[in-house]
Design a protein around this motif. Sequence first.
Motif, PDB file in Angstrom:
ATOM      1  N   SER A 210      18.177   2.669 -86.195  1.00 11.05           N
ATOM      2  CA  SER A 210      18.742   3.064 -87.488  1.00 11.05           C
ATOM      3  C   SER A 210      18.062   4.338 -87.969  1.00 11.05           C
ATOM      4  O   SER A 210      18.717   5.298 -88.388  1.00 11.05           O
ATOM      5  CB  SER A 210      18.526   1.964 -88.533  1.00 11.05           C
ATOM      6  OG  SER A 210      19.079   0.746 -88.096  1.00 11.05           O
ATOM      7  N   ALA A 211      16.745   4.336 -87.918  1.00 12.00           N
ATOM      8  CA  ALA A 211      15.986   5.461 -88.468  1.00 12.00           C
ATOM      9  C   ALA A 211      16.215   6.746 -87.675  1.00 12.00           C
ATOM     10  O   ALA A 211      16.428   7.813 -88.250  1.00 12.00           O
ATOM     11  CB  ALA A 211      14.500   5.113 -88.495  1.00 12.00           C
ATOM     12  N   MET A 212      16.189   6.644 -86.367  1.00 10.74           N
ATOM     13  CA  MET A 212      16.315   7.864 -85.553  1.00 10.74           C
ATOM     14  C   MET A 212      17.745   8.381 -85.536  1.00 10.74           C
ATOM     15  O   MET A 212      17.975   9.592 -85.545  1.00 10.74           O
ATOM     16  CB  MET A 212      15.783   7.603 -84.148  1.00 10.74           C
ATOM     17  CG  MET A 212      14.282   7.277 -84.172  1.00 10.74           C
ATOM     18  SD  MET A 212      13.481   7.226 -82.557  1.00 10.74           S
ATOM     19  CE  MET A 212      14.210   5.782 -81.825  1.00 10.74           C
ATOM     20  N   ALA A 213      18.728   7.480 -85.530  1.00 10.99           N
ATOM     21  CA  ALA A 213      20.118   7.920 -85.559  1.00 10.99           C
ATOM     22  C   ALA A 213      20.388   8.661 -86.871  1.00 10.99           C
ATOM     23  O   ALA A 213      21.001   9.732 -86.876  1.00 10.99           O
ATOM     24  CB  ALA A 213      21.067   6.732 -85.411  1.00 10.99           C
ATOM     25  N   VAL A 214      19.907   8.090 -87.963  1.00 11.96           N
ATOM     26  CA  VAL A 214      20.139   8.730 -89.260  1.00 11.96           C
ATOM     27  C   VAL A 214      19.396  10.053 -89.338  1.00 11.96           C
ATOM     28  O   VAL A 214      19.909  11.047 -89.836  1.00 11.96           O
ATOM     29  CB  VAL A 214      19.719   7.791 -90.413  1.00 11.96           C
ATOM     30  CG1 VAL A 214      19.681   8.556 -91.731  1.00 11.96           C
ATOM     31  CG2 VAL A 214      20.686   6.624 -90.515  1.00 11.96           C
ATOM     32  N   LYS A 215      18.185  10.072 -88.779  1.00 15.50           N
ATOM     33  CA  LYS A 215      17.427  11.319 -88.838  1.00 15.50           C
ATOM     34  C   LYS A 215      18.153  12.457 -88.128  1.00 15.50           C
ATOM     35  O   LYS A 215      18.261  13.559 -88.652  1.00 15.50           O
ATOM     36  CB  LYS A 215      16.053  11.145 -88.206  1.00 15.50           C
ATOM     37  CG  LYS A 215      15.349  12.495 -88.093  1.00 15.50           C
ATOM     38  CD  LYS A 215      13.930  12.430 -87.597  1.00 15.50           C
ATOM     39  CE  LYS A 215      13.348  13.847 -87.568  1.00 15.50           C
ATOM     40  NZ  LYS A 215      12.003  13.889 -87.014  1.00 15.50           N
ATOM     41  N   TYR A 216      18.630  12.187 -86.916  1.00 26.28           N
ATOM     42  CA  TYR A 216      19.201  13.279 -86.133  1.00 26.28           C
ATOM     43  C   TYR A 216      20.685  13.503 -86.360  1.00 26.28           C
ATOM     44  O   TYR A 216      21.197  14.598 -86.126  1.00 26.28           O
ATOM     45  CB  TYR A 216      18.922  13.050 -84.645  1.00 26.28           C
ATOM     46  CG  TYR A 216      17.449  13.201 -84.345  1.00 26.28           C
ATOM     47  CD1 TYR A 216      16.860  14.464 -84.357  1.00 26.28           C
ATOM     48  CD2 TYR A 216      16.645  12.090 -84.111  1.00 26.28           C
ATOM     49  CE1 TYR A 216      15.497  14.621 -84.128  1.00 26.28           C
ATOM     50  CE2 TYR A 216      15.284  12.230 -83.884  1.00 26.28           C
ATOM     51  CZ  TYR A 216      14.723  13.499 -83.897  1.00 26.28           C
ATOM     52  OH  TYR A 216      13.382  13.642 -83.677  1.00 26.28           O
ATOM     53  N   LEU A 217      21.395  12.467 -86.770  1.00 27.51           N
ATOM     54  CA  LEU A 217      22.847  12.619 -86.899  1.00 27.51           C
ATOM     55  C   LEU A 217      23.330  12.409 -88.323  1.00 27.51           C
ATOM     56  O   LEU A 217      24.476  12.726 -88.636  1.00 27.51           O
ATOM     57  CB  LEU A 217      23.552  11.630 -85.959  1.00 27.51           C
ATOM     58  CG  LEU A 217      23.183  11.784 -84.463  1.00 27.51           C
ATOM     59  CD1 LEU A 217      23.816  10.683 -83.644  1.00 27.51           C
ATOM     60  CD2 LEU A 217      23.612  13.148 -83.942  1.00 27.51           C
ATOM     61  N   GLY A 218      22.499  11.863 -89.161  1.00 30.41           N
ATOM     62  CA  GLY A 218      22.924  11.588 -90.531  1.00 30.41           C
ATOM     63  C   GLY A 218      23.791  10.345 -90.585  1.00 30.41           C
ATOM     64  O   GLY A 218      24.321   9.915 -89.565  1.00 30.41           O
TER      65      GLY A 218
END
Length: 487
Positions: A210-218
């Motif tokens: 969740s955290a990394m997907a949101v960080k890189y892709l929003g």
Amino acid sequence: MTIKIYNTMNNRKEDFHPRTPGKVDMYVCGPTTYDLIHLGNARPLIVFDTVRRYFEYSGYQVTYVQNFTDIDDKIINRASEEGLNPLALAEKYIKEYYTDAGALGVRPATIHPKVSEHLSEIIAMIRMIIDNGYGYVVDGDVYFTVSRFGGYGKLSGRRLDDMMAGARIDVDERKEHPMDFALWKAAKPGEPSWDSPWGKGRPGWHIECSAMAVKYLGPGFDIHGGGFDLIFPHHENEIAQAEACAGTGPFARYWMHNGFITVNEEKMSKSLGNFFTVREILARYEPEVVRFYMLSTHYRSPLDFDDTKLDMNKKSLARLHNALDNIEALLSGVSFGPSEILMNAETERFNTVMEKAEQTFREAMDDDFNTALAMAGLFDLAREANAFGKAISGYPGKAFPLEVKEALEQAREKMYKLGEVLGLFEHRGTAAEDSGLVDKLMELVIEVRREARSRKDWAAADTIRDRLKDIGIILEDTPQGVRWKQK
RNA sequence: GGCGGCAUGGCCAAGUGGUUAAGGCAGAGGACUGCAAAUCCUUUAUCCCCGGUUCGAAUCCGGGUGCCGCCUCCA
């Protein structure tokens, strides 16, 4: 032409509309790096690599994010067995990952984030989840309040009540609800740990994605992919976390899941003893064969591995390579220029068929990445190219019009172009690293045999051919001359 | 117990309402070849069973049989 994607969220094929025109942002769950990757890991790698390639072929600019889980129970256990630092062990297997994935023609992602390098993002997300009322702390652990999140179960089609009824795991008494899952785990002695507002500890499994997907892709990015088994609980939990954090959805817009791999019709597992690493398979089969086989079935269907099927597909793939060999032999063995040979009808037909083959391929891929059907287009191309070549062979020693040459070049180009989408034909011609020595020896052998044949000394000629075959070299006598190839 | 998937020719595998049910492998016959290889042509399917809907179903609905997966931080 719209690409259709089967969206697990709705269990339907839907037209794909990117968030940003011309761009595709996708996230795919990557491996936990505690060991060499196995066949089961390889399928999503190949499937989603192909999805990505097709988007690129279709003109999209793709941002592809695939994580490495480098903090995990399995890593910690393995590290303590081997007396290694857990992060060093994970790092070692990340290197091995690149070796194996690369062999399979899987291109590196745009970004390969690691959990160990995203603790601050993870902690921030957990904080937000707690602040929004979706998480609670118990003795340094942090849990997600599943019953608070109204949409829980929307991806997997489960209801909390049903899951409770079927639960047969020992429930941690400290949890408010049996299905609540860990966002943060308090450190146990000897484990790698990081400081957090709740004390030393490490992230739960689901929060990283969740955290990394949101960080890189929003939030609200296009495609989230992974294996079928991740639908529940992993992806369900990812959605809950990301949407509880953002206060709104969707976390991802299209959910794609690849089917499972079985070995000899059984689920692959260590306990059954039918567990294969990619490296073991690659010791026996060309990577391209493995890749071809994985794409010969639709990505959502189960796929069974055994040698019979691999052997079969090896032959299928050889047919495609033979067609390329045939085209290349014609291009280099036939002369082109002013010519009185008329092949207008054949050439026109061939050009038409080539267009149609690419269209077949494209339509198949547009329809939820139907690689099995797309391959039929490739085989059509191969058959027609061979047939065209046969027509040429009817005029030995003659020069051919330039249109014929152009048609052949176009066929070759098309084969490579479509093959590239599937990750095929990428290593053709690169195997000749013997500095020409083998080539020269082969020239010699072929010359000797040619003399034997001109004397009609068939016994000698056949002996040479048979013995070469034993060594792994195939000789072919064609109208354009003698041809040889390995394997 | 809850949820989901799959059953198509000897094998693998597309096909989700409508002309001759893709493609590959294997087999058979033919062409080419000194013989092969490669290649081309021809050839092999009452779509698990029973009902139903429909002018029409492999494709939709119901039931049955068989197989499989998830619900256990295994992709």
